[in-house]
Enzyme design. Sequence first.
Site, PDB file in Angstrom:
ATOM      1  N   LYS A 136       0.893  -1.409  -0.228  1.00  0.00           N
ATOM      2  CA  LYS A 136       0.078  -0.046  -0.125  1.00  0.00           C
ATOM      3  C   LYS A 136       0.693   1.107  -0.264  1.00  0.00           C
ATOM      4  O   LYS A 136       1.869   1.508   1.226  1.00  0.00           O
ATOM      5  CB  LYS A 136      -0.831   0.049   1.043  1.00  0.00           C
ATOM      6  CG  LYS A 136      -1.839  -1.041   1.845  1.00  0.00           C
ATOM      7  CD  LYS A 136      -2.864  -0.543   2.400  1.00  0.00           C
ATOM      8  CE  LYS A 136      -3.765  -1.708   2.652  1.00  0.00           C
ATOM      9  NZ  LYS A 136      -4.613  -1.348   1.789  1.00  0.00           N
ATOM     10  N   ASP A 179      -7.047  -3.142  10.398  1.00  0.00           N
ATOM     11  CA  ASP A 179      -7.752  -4.160  10.134  1.00  0.00           C
ATOM     12  C   ASP A 179      -7.557  -5.237  10.595  1.00  0.00           C
ATOM     13  O   ASP A 179      -8.372  -6.390  10.515  1.00  0.00           O
ATOM     14  CB  ASP A 179      -6.864  -4.652   8.898  1.00  0.00           C
ATOM     15  CG  ASP A 179      -7.374  -4.902   7.591  1.00  0.00           C
ATOM     16  OD1 ASP A 179      -8.044  -4.475   7.139  1.00  0.00           O
ATOM     17  OD2 ASP A 179      -6.347  -5.310   6.779  1.00  0.00           O
ATOM     18  N   GLU A 191      -6.016  -9.668   0.758  1.00  0.00           N
ATOM     19  CA  GLU A 191      -5.693 -10.484   1.937  1.00  0.00           C
ATOM     20  C   GLU A 191      -6.443 -10.995   3.094  1.00  0.00           C
ATOM     21  O   GLU A 191      -7.037 -12.492   3.144  1.00  0.00           O
ATOM     22  CB  GLU A 191      -4.258 -10.356   2.391  1.00  0.00           C
ATOM     23  CG  GLU A 191      -4.776  -9.748   3.565  1.00  0.00           C
ATOM     24  CD  GLU A 191      -5.081  -8.039   3.765  1.00  0.00           C
ATOM     25  OE1 GLU A 191      -5.208  -7.531   2.605  1.00  0.00           O
ATOM     26  OE2 GLU A 191      -5.855  -7.846   4.706  1.00  0.00           O
ATOM     27  N   ARG A 219      -9.866 -11.994   2.617  1.00  0.00           N
ATOM     28  CA  ARG A 219     -10.400 -12.226   2.023  1.00  0.00           C
ATOM     29  C   ARG A 219     -10.271 -13.904   1.656  1.00  0.00           C
ATOM     30  O   ARG A 219     -10.916 -15.146   2.168  1.00  0.00           O
ATOM     31  CB  ARG A 219     -10.698 -12.147   0.770  1.00  0.00           C
ATOM     32  CG  ARG A 219     -10.076 -12.319  -0.186  1.00  0.00           C
ATOM     33  CD  ARG A 219     -10.900 -11.567  -1.702  1.00  0.00           C
ATOM     34  NE  ARG A 219     -10.743  -9.536  -1.776  1.00  0.00           N
ATOM     35  CZ  ARG A 219     -11.312  -9.199  -2.033  1.00  0.00           C
ATOM     36  NH1 ARG A 219     -11.703  -9.719  -3.241  1.00  0.00           N
ATOM     37  NH2 ARG A 219     -11.540  -7.895  -1.480  1.00  0.00           N
TER      38      ARG A 219
END
Length: 495
Positions: free
Chosen positions: A277, A288, A349, A351
């Site tokens: 990112k 997250d 990531e 999922r």
Amino acid sequence: MMKFSIHTGDWKGMKSDLMVVFMQEGKLGVHSYTKMIDQKMVGEMSRRMRIEKFRGATGQKLLLQTHGKMNSSHILILGIGGAKKFTLEVLREGGGKVNRIAQDTHARSVGLVIGDISFNSYSISECVQSVVEGMILSSYEFTLYKKRDAKKSQILNLVIHGLQGSQNSSIQKGMRRAQVLSRGVALARDLVNAPANDCTPFDLAHHARSIKGVRTKIYQLPQIKKMKMGAFLGVAQGSVVPPAFIEMHYRPSGKAKSRVGIIGKGVTFDSGGLSLKPPKFMEKMKNDMAGAAAVIGLMSVIAQLKPKVEVWGLVAATENMPGGKAQRPGDVVRAMNGKTIEVLNTDAEGRLTLADALCYAAKKKPDYLIDLATLTGACLVALGEKITGMMGNNQELVKKLTESSIKTGEKIWELPLGEEYKDELKSPIADYKNIGGGYAGAIVAGLFLQEFVDGHPWVHLDIAGPSWTDKPGSYEVRGGTGVMVRTLADFLSRF
Ligand code: BES
Ligand code: ZN
Ligand code: ZN
């Protein structure tokens, strides 16, 4: 810590630094207590109401100094609008305002007159719960790294006036629920606010384990390998801190009315992996694991509220890092159910970790599966920072969650799991790829997850937006919000 009590008998005898009265719009003079206050204040209240055009509209407030004319040094009249538009959220926001005003006036004790207002169809217990929730939630602070004296002043005592003695047990119930729920939300907020260096998969596991009343199992790397969670492991392999698969299990004392699996995304830091990112997008990525935080907060709540359902709280916890062993774009991994995934973007990531957690949950043969995850930036684009995206394969479950969310004021909105976008996930060399073409990102992620629920009734909640706030509402504070703890607790309490 706030202490709670109930005052019975004449409300004028209540002693507190700040006395709070809720008033419906245009109902001045109808209720005995507003009339009495005005008399005691020798007309000061009605005078100020006239000057400030105070009618009791939602959010309108009037703060009076009593100068010794009453038992409290300040009186706060809070408008809650007309009866038609009344919701519990009005009271929750009211509670938040009460707390802020108490802080400003350095009130240590607050007296609350709930009064004889008709709160639509809501019970007195629900109303008390909402006000107290608002008060406690807005007083939340994340102080782990702050000096003691930097903390804000806190309300120490809350006294609620019960109209009749018969209401006392309902008031008590509302206060207790508010307390338990707010603690669960605070735990979730703490976990989100803790930076990733102090909130590793191991730390999450440790917090899960410290919850009394649930059985917690922690699976470490060798066991995760044994369970063949290849998608989860692919994400974890780029980090030097080991992953953990967390299972929290709650069983009611009697026969369970239902069996529910709740899965939280637990990426303790999302750098994007090799699909790195940009710095600005990475700043908040300690968030997250907000799904996991909500699940841990929720389990702490249900261990105390003891609903009649069996619940599994599951988290596949890991960092997503671009280390030397990190998975590469193009790698193919195999999830627990044998399905293969071509990982074209290592930043998709969540999922991957959820795929294996859902497979694991499906093996429990649950009646309902719910996952919550800070899954896509696309959901933020679609619904913004205050609304959770919802997708699912079962309308009954969608409806139940919607009803709970209306009660708790945590907004959710259903997005369609459009079958027409399924082709986006087709890979030339594996069963699926982990990204689509770019449009409808939130839905494509939902469609991906659906492939791992083994046909069980399931709902996915994308909390990428509402799990964090930089523009806090009445009972929020900057940082993690603990979103969905209250909604899921409500959902589980209704069985
Ligand atoms: N954790 C992010 C999603 C996210 C973005 C949460 C912003 C909160 C705020 C997720 O792992 C992610 O990076 N998703 C990608 C998916 C894409 C590569 C298909 C995204 O949304 O950009
Ligand atoms: Zn990512
Ligand atoms: Zn992520």
